[in-house]
Design an enzyme around this catalytic site. Sequence first.
Site, PDB file in Angstrom:
ATOM      1  CE  LYS A 227      -3.686   2.518   2.121  1.00  0.00           C
ATOM      2  NZ  LYS A 227      -3.052   3.719   1.557  1.00  0.00           N
ATOM      3  NE  ARG A 247     -10.416   8.625  -3.391  1.00  0.00           N
ATOM      4  CZ  ARG A 247     -10.643   8.495  -2.104  1.00  0.00           C
ATOM      5  NH1 ARG A 247      -9.761   7.888  -1.340  1.00  0.00           N
ATOM      6  NH2 ARG A 247     -11.731   8.980  -1.562  1.00  0.00           N
ATOM      7  CD  GLU A 275      -0.845   5.547  -4.149  1.00  0.00           C
ATOM      8  OE1 GLU A 275      -1.794   4.780  -4.450  1.00  0.00           O
ATOM      9  OE2 GLU A 275      -0.880   6.327  -3.176  1.00  0.00           O
TER      10      GLU A 275
END
Lengths: 532, 359
Positions: A227, A247, A275
Site C-alpha cells: 500500500k 482521486r 499510485e
Amino acid sequence: MKRLAALFAVLDGTTKTSAKLSALTAHFRAAPEADILWTVALLSGRRPRRAVTTTELRTWAAEAAGLPDWLFEESYAVVGDLAETIALVLPPPSATAASAGLAETMASLSDLAHQPPEARKAAILAAWATMPADERFLFNKLITGGFRMGVAQGLMTRALAEATGQDAAAVAHRLMGDWTPVAITLADLLAPTAGGGSRPYPFALASGLEAAPDSLGDPADWRAEWKWDGIRGQIVARPGAFAVWSRGEELITDRFPEFAPLARALPPGTVLDGEILAWGEGAAPLPFAALQRRIGRKSVPRKVLAEAPARFLAYDLMEADGRDIRAVPFAERRDRLEALVAGLPPGVPIAVSPLVALTGWETLARTREAARDRGAEGLMLKRAASPYFTGRRRGDWWKWKLDPYTVDAVMIYAQAGHGRRAALYTDFTFAIRAGNDLLPFAKAYSGLTDAEFAEVTRWVKAHTLERFGPVRRVVPELVFELAFEGIQESPRHKSGIALRFPRILRWRRDKTVAEIDTLDSLRALLPPRAER
Amino acid sequence: MGQTPLLTFTDRGIHCPAGDFYIDPWRPVARAVITHAHSDHARPGHGAYLATPGTATVMRHRLGPIRVDCAGYGEAVTINGVTVSFHPAGHVPGSAQVRVEHGGEVWVVSGDYKTAPDGLSEPFEPIRCHAFISECTFGLPVFRWEPNTLVMARINRWWAENAAAGRVSVIGAYALGKAQRVLAGLDPSIGPIVAHGAVEAVNVALRGVGYALPPTARLADTTGADLRRALVLAPPGAVGSTWARRLGEMAEASASGWMAIRGIRRRRGLGTGFVISDHADFVGLTDAIRATGADRVFVTHGYTGPFRRWLEDQGYQAGVVETEFAGEEADVGADQGPDQAGDHALPTEPDAEGGAIRE
C-alpha cells in the site's frame, strides 16, 4: 433559490437516507434543467471560482448588521460556519423580490467576479436585503463553496439515476471528469461519449481491515500488494485524449510532465489505476513530502523535477483496446496489465506495483512488518475474482495498514470546531518536552468521542490562561496519545519535524505532563539520513 | 452610596449585606430570595425562601417541604430594612426579577428573562434602577428570535403533517416553562396532546395556581390511531431514550434557542429543531438593559465576555459576575432530573441536560 431552499430544508431536516433520496429524486424530476445541472455539479464537489472573498463577506455583513468586526468574529467562532453566521446576524429582509433560480444566481455571481469591489458589495448587499434567512444561508454557501448539503455523492448519483431511469453505476461514470454545468445539457452529460474522451472511471476504494486476515479464507483466493503512500490516480489514454486524474477528480496532467510520453507509448484505449510516487534512484520511493512539493503548482520547475521525479505504479487496468474490462476478474486484469507494461518502450516512468508473495496469512503478516522499509504504509489485499467495482464496497478489497507511530503529548491550545462541532473545543495544538520547555509540534482534531470533546470543552473553559480570538491557551495538563503515519525533518516547523496524519488516539487520563514524550524520543523515529 | 455596594457577589451567590439575604444562592443560606423554580436558581437546603406564588408552588413540588414566604408581583417586602419586590421576568410562569431598594439606591437582579411574550408567562416589565444584573445566555447577535406566534404556527404545521402521515410527533422541551408555553400554543384540533410524567407534574402544579393550559392526556391512555396523531411533550433527555421507543414510528424535534445554530442541531441528530427560547435574544437583552436606565450593568450566564465588551462599547460601565461552574455542573448532573436547568444547558453532549454546560 426558493426551490433549493425547500430541498435543503428536507435534506437538513432528516437523518434518513430514504427521505433524502426521495427529496433529491423529486428535485431532479421537477427542477429546471439548468438548475439540475448546477445541483449535480455542486453535490459532486465542482465549485465555481469564488466571486467574492470571505474577508469582503465578513466586513460587509458586520457593516450591514451594525456590528463591530470583533463581535462578528466572536459570533463566527461560536457558530462555526461563515455563511450561517452572516445569515444569522443580518437584520430581517427589508424588501421582497422574486426568488432567482439556482443557475441564474450562479450566473450573476460569476459576473460579479469581474466587477469592481463597490459593485460587488452593492450586489451582495442588495441580494441579502431581499432574501429570507434560509435563502441567504444558501446564497452565502454558494459563494463560500464546498457545499455538500449533507448529501454524499453516491446518494446524489442514485437519485439522478432514478429520476432519469438509468443505471446508477453508469451515471456515476458519466459524472466523472471535466465538465461544467454552464456548457453542457443534461442529455449530453448523461449520454455515453463516443470513444470516452478523457473521462475517467469511478475509483474502486478499499476498506480498512479490522478482523484478522485469516478471516478472509483461503490465501489462494487473494492477491497482496504494497500500500503506497502517494497520490492515487488514473491515466486515460484514448485516441486524441490523454489525461491524468487524481482521486478527487482533479485533472493533474500538467503537474506531471514525466507522464506525457505515455500518451504515445500506451496502446490507444487504455485506462490505468495506480499510485503516483516521487521515486529517485533508491529502492524505495521518496517520502510523501517530496511529492507534496509538486502538488498545488501549475508548472513544475526543473529543480523540483530533478529532485522529486514522478513514477506511476500501476495497480489495475480498467480499459484495454478501448473496451471496458472492469467486470473481468482482478487476476486476469492484472495479467493483462503486466503484459501491457512489459511491452512499453524502456525509460517510460511506469511500472506495475509488484505482487507480494502470499503463501499463508502468517508469512504475509511478517512481510507486512517490513512495509516501512519499503516506503509503504502496509498491504493491500484484493480478491483474485473481484471486478473493478464502483466506489467503496466492502468485501473484495482491503487495506491492511501498519499500526501507526504513537507519542504522548500535552494539549496547550484549543480552538472551537466547525459545522457539527460548533461551540465545542475540538481543534487542539500539542506540545512535547524539549529540555525544560514545552515545544508545540502537532495539531489534531479528531479521535475523541462527542462526550469526550464535551468534557474537554468544559475543562478548556475553566482552565484558559489566555485568549487570542477563537484560540485559547490552556493550562498544560491534559495528556493525549497521538497517532501518526510518518515523520519528517521540516525546517518550516518550529519543532524541526512534521508528522503525517496526526490524530488523537486516546485521552491519557492516567498520565501527567511530567510523563509526556520528548523531542529526542520523537526524533529517534526519523528515518536514517541516507534514505531521506 | 456607602462603602459597601447594595449587592455583592460572593461564593454563595448574590448577597445583600444590608438586608442579609441572598438571591438565587447556590450554597445553603439562612434566607434566599428566588427568581424562578429552575433547579440552577432554586436549590435545596436554605433556611427560608421568598418567591412568587407561581414559583413557590413548583418549588414545593420539586424540593419537598421547605419554608416559603410568598409575595405577588409589585408587592413590597421589607427584609432588615431593605425593600424587596418581585416583577415579571417573562421567563417561565411565575418567574421574577428582584428589585432591591435601600437608602434611595435601586438595584435589579434580572434572573432569567425574555422580553417577547410567550402566550403564557407574565410578560417582562422593565424596572428603572441604578444598577442592573442581567443574564446574557444568548448574548451574541446570531441569536434573534422570531415572534412566538410564528414559531408556534410552524410547530403546528409540522405536527399536522406528521399526524396526516400517521407518525407520532415528539418534542423535547424543558419540563418547566418551555413545555407549557409550547402546550399553550398548540392547536388541539390536530390531535391529542400527551405529556411525559415530568412535564405533567409541572402542568398540574401550574393549573393549581390558575394557569390555563390545554388538556393533556397520559401516554398509557393514548393508543392506536389516537397515538399516531398525537403530539408528545417530553423532557429533552427522554427524546431518543428507551421511554420514547414505545411510541412506534415518530418524528422528533427539539425546542430550544440553541437550535438556531445548525451545528448544534445536527449534533443532536434529531433533524428538526424549533428555535424557541425562554431567554432574551441579543436585541432583547440590549433593549431591556437600555429600558432600565441603569448606568452600571453586571452580566452573568452565557457569553459574558463579548457581551460585556459590547455594553462598554455602548457606554455602560459593565462587569461580569462569575458563577460557580464546577459546583453547578456537579449538582445538575448528579441529582436533578434531565430537564430542569433550562436553556443554560448548551446541548453539547449526548446527555445534554444532565451535564449542563454553562457557557
